[in-house]
Design an enzyme around this catalytic site. Structure first.
Site, PDB file in Angstrom:
ATOM      1  CB  SER A 258     -14.459   7.245  -1.842  1.00  0.00           C
ATOM      2  OG  SER A 258     -13.978   6.251  -2.700  1.00  0.00           O
ATOM      3  N   PRO A 259     -16.978   7.221  -4.004  1.00  0.00           N
ATOM      4  CG  PRO A 259     -16.818   6.093  -6.036  1.00  0.00           C
ATOM      5  CD  PRO A 259     -16.094   7.055  -5.166  1.00  0.00           C
TER       6      PRO A 259
ATOM      7  CB  CYS B 209     -23.417   1.130  -2.933  1.00  0.00           C
ATOM      8  SG  CYS B 209     -22.789   0.744  -4.559  1.00  0.00           S
TER       9      CYS B 209
ATOM     10  CB  ALA C 112     -21.581   1.892  -8.152  1.00  0.00           C
TER      11      ALA C 112
ATOM     12  CD  GLN D 272     -17.769   4.112  -8.973  1.00  0.00           C
ATOM     13  OE1 GLN D 272     -18.607   3.647  -8.184  1.00  0.00           O
ATOM     14  NE2 GLN D 272     -16.476   3.867  -8.849  1.00  0.00           N
TER      15      GLN D 272
ATOM     16  CE1 TYR E 214     -19.748  -5.322  -7.841  1.00  0.00           C
ATOM     17  CE2 TYR E 214     -18.302  -3.456  -7.399  1.00  0.00           C
ATOM     18  CZ  TYR E 214     -19.206  -4.414  -6.952  1.00  0.00           C
ATOM     19  OH  TYR E 214     -19.558  -4.464  -5.626  1.00  0.00           O
TER      20      TYR E 214
ATOM     21  NE  ARG F 207     -12.580   4.013  -6.778  1.00  0.00           N
ATOM     22  CZ  ARG F 207     -12.944   4.172  -5.498  1.00  0.00           C
ATOM     23  NH1 ARG F 207     -13.778   3.319  -4.933  1.00  0.00           N
ATOM     24  NH2 ARG F 207     -12.481   5.175  -4.790  1.00  0.00           N
TER      25      ARG F 207
ATOM     26  NE  ARG G  61     -13.838   1.611   5.217  1.00  0.00           N
ATOM     27  CZ  ARG G  61     -12.943   0.656   5.376  1.00  0.00           C
ATOM     28  NH1 ARG G  61     -13.252  -0.425   6.065  1.00  0.00           N
ATOM     29  NH2 ARG G  61     -11.736   0.763   4.841  1.00  0.00           N
TER      30      ARG G  61
HETATM   31  C1  LIG Z   1     -20.808   1.752   2.197  1.00  0.00           C
HETATM   32  C2  LIG Z   1     -19.792   1.653   1.098  1.00  0.00           C
HETATM   33  C3  LIG Z   1     -20.201   1.660  -0.215  1.00  0.00           C
HETATM   34  C4  LIG Z   1     -19.256   1.623  -1.265  1.00  0.00           C
HETATM   35  N1  LIG Z   1     -19.673   1.738  -2.560  1.00  0.00           N
HETATM   36  C5  LIG Z   1     -18.761   1.903  -3.557  1.00  0.00           C
HETATM   37  C6  LIG Z   1     -19.160   2.288  -4.852  1.00  0.00           C
HETATM   38  O1  LIG Z   1     -20.324   2.563  -5.126  1.00  0.00           O
HETATM   39  N2  LIG Z   1     -18.196   2.383  -5.801  1.00  0.00           N
HETATM   40  C7  LIG Z   1     -16.862   2.162  -5.514  1.00  0.00           C
HETATM   41  O2  LIG Z   1     -16.035   2.259  -6.410  1.00  0.00           O
HETATM   42  N3  LIG Z   1     -16.474   1.849  -4.266  1.00  0.00           N
HETATM   43  C8  LIG Z   1     -17.382   1.758  -3.288  1.00  0.00           C
HETATM   44  N4  LIG Z   1     -16.964   1.521  -1.998  1.00  0.00           N
HETATM   45  C9  LIG Z   1     -15.514   1.523  -1.724  1.00  0.00           C
HETATM   46  C10 LIG Z   1     -15.062   2.916  -1.290  1.00  0.00           C
HETATM   47  O3  LIG Z   1     -15.287   3.881  -2.286  1.00  0.00           O
HETATM   48  C11 LIG Z   1     -13.571   2.913  -0.890  1.00  0.00           C
HETATM   49  O4  LIG Z   1     -12.815   2.612  -2.041  1.00  0.00           O
HETATM   50  C12 LIG Z   1     -13.265   1.912   0.219  1.00  0.00           C
HETATM   51  O5  LIG Z   1     -14.257   1.959   1.216  1.00  0.00           O
HETATM   52  C13 LIG Z   1     -11.900   2.189   0.866  1.00  0.00           C
HETATM   53  O6  LIG Z   1     -11.859   3.507   1.377  1.00  0.00           O
HETATM   54  P1  LIG Z   1     -12.054   3.831   2.972  1.00  0.00           P
HETATM   55  O7  LIG Z   1     -11.000   3.027   3.693  1.00  0.00           O
HETATM   56  O8  LIG Z   1     -11.835   5.324   3.048  1.00  0.00           O
HETATM   57  O9  LIG Z   1     -13.429   3.421   3.361  1.00  0.00           O
HETATM   58  C14 LIG Z   1     -17.881   1.529  -0.954  1.00  0.00           C
HETATM   59  C15 LIG Z   1     -17.478   1.476   0.382  1.00  0.00           C
HETATM   60  C16 LIG Z   1     -18.402   1.563   1.405  1.00  0.00           C
HETATM   61  C17 LIG Z   1     -17.929   1.574   2.835  1.00  0.00           C
END
Ligand SMILES: Cc1cc2nc3c(=O)[nH]c(=O)nc-3n(C[C@H](O)[C@H](O)[C@H](O)COP(=O)(O)O)c2cc1C
Length: 356
Positions: A23-24, A26, A58, A100, A183, A231, A325
């Site tokens: 998953s993307p 940042c 992103a 993304q 966003y 997304r 994560r």
């Molecule tokens: C460090 C970090 C950075 C993230 N950056 C983005 C991002 O750039 N674009 C996005 O759509 N979601 C972003 N997210 C959300 C994740 O892609 C994901 O949707 C969210 O963490 C839930 O999934 P998980 O439970 O597997 O962590 C970010 C999450 C984390 C932890």
């Protein structure tokens, strides 16, 4: 025949080796939008770990659209060479390379999270004026956004298309349009951030107009044999906000434009939303959109266990799972999941002695 987590998935001309997607995320590790060796190692290691698709974080389509000054950018041609190095390495490892495309809208101009998460960066500390559908800030008391003019909205649509062209030049195979998490695109979708009275606000069809414009503009420059993902936040988890019914309707509208997969996240529109978080809590959104529209979907959010991920695919709740994560904790999660599920998955030859 139900699919399994480790079955291939073909989307247009792209064949993914399994249904596991990074998953993307940042990394807030750039200056002026430039990717660095950090991104090469961060994304590269997950490709080494045998993810099917690695989606880079992103990436702002204009400098004003960065969440923080340290965000990844794809707003100038000079960004392309380092992105190309990353995409090349990811593909050499057998993963699909995705990126993304994003604009932070009213949630732009913040501090990096390890200094102060989500806190607006003052102008005198390098912050800038955010732009958004309307002027209301995300946090009451924050600096107001500048409401976009129609010409500026059209300009931003073009910025997404220009960014997609750069992504293609860099060798990416998937672009994901970021329409989630409060966003810019999500701000147009949700009545909680969109108070416009012109053709980009008010009715459902007016609120989705910008998402459709961007989807069409990106699809127009993206090759027919490569996928475009969108997304969304399937729910604002807030009274009077965007919800799953509208998400299903939006998916129906982007399908004929050529969006291939809806990546089903949620939230981010308002602070203090009441979200019932738990393992796989967003999977029902993916399931509904998949069944009601026939589109490919991605499930994301607290997916951590091999059995859980495999069940989501086998039961037809999603076509791919995205992990965020858990991939930070376990860069080689697919290799570990394969072992747990009794699937034979070759590690890179360099690592064979550790996995056999
Ligand atoms: C460090 C970090 C950075 C993230 N950056 C983005 C991002 O750039 N674009 C996005 O759509 N979601 C972003 N997210 C959300 C994740 O892609 C994901 O949707 C969210 O963490 C839930 O999934 P998980 O439970 O597997 O962590 C970010 C999450 C984390 C932890």
């Amino acid at each position: 025949m139900p699919n399994n987590l480790f079955d291939h998935l073909k989307i247009r001309g792209l064949e993914l080796r399994n249904r596991i997607v990074v998953s993307p995320m940042c990394q807030y590790s750039c200056e002026d939008g430039f990717a660095t060796d950090w991104h090469l190692v961060h994304l590269g290691s997950r490709a080494v770990g045998r993810a099917g698709l690695v989606i880079a974080e992103a990436s702002a389509v204009e400098a004003r659209g960065r969440i923080t000054p340290a965000d990844l950018g794809i707003y100038k041609d000079e960004h392309v060479p380092m992105l190309a190095r990353i995409a090349k390495f990811v593909k050499e490892q057998g993963a699909g390379a995705g990126i993304q495309l994003a604009h932070a809208g009213r949630k732009a101009s913040c501090n990096v999270p390890w200094v102060k998460r989500g806190a607006q960066l003052p102008l005198e500390e390098g912050g800038w004026q955010p732009v958004a559908p309307s002027d209301t800030p995300f946090h009451p008391g924050d600096r107001e956004s500048a409401a976009l003019t129609i010409d500026e909205i059209h300009g931003l649509t073009e910025a997404f298309a220009a960014a997609a062209k750069r992504a293609l030049a860099a060798g990416f195979q998937v672009v994901e349009i970021h329409g989630a998490h409060g966003y810019l695109i999500h701000e147009f979708l949700s009545p909680l951030a969109n108070q416009r009275t012109d053709e980009y606000g008010g009715s459902f069809h007016n609120r989705i107009r910008f998402a459709l414009d961007v989807s069409k503009a990106v699809r127009a420059v993206w090759p027919d044999d490569l996928p475009v993902f969108l997304r969304i936040s399937a729910s604002d988890w807030a009274e009077g906000g965007w919800d799953i019914d509208q998400s299903v309707e939006l998916a129906r509208c982007v399908k004929p434009i050529g969006i291939d997969l809806i990546d089903c996240s949620s939230g981010g529109m308002v602070p203090n939303a009441k979200i019932e978080v738990g393992p796989g809590y967003q999977v029902p959104f993916s399931k509904r959109i998949r069944y009601e529209t026939g589109m490919l979907t991605g499930a994301v959010g607290m997916i951590t266990e091999p059995d859980q991920a495999d069940a989501i695919i086998r039961e037809g709740d999603a076509d791919v799972v995205l992990l965020a994560r858990e991939f930070l904790r376990h860069p080689y999660w697919p290799l570990e999941a394969a072992a747990a599920l009794g699937v034979k998955l070759g590690p890179p030859v360099q690592y064979e002695r550790a996995f056999n």
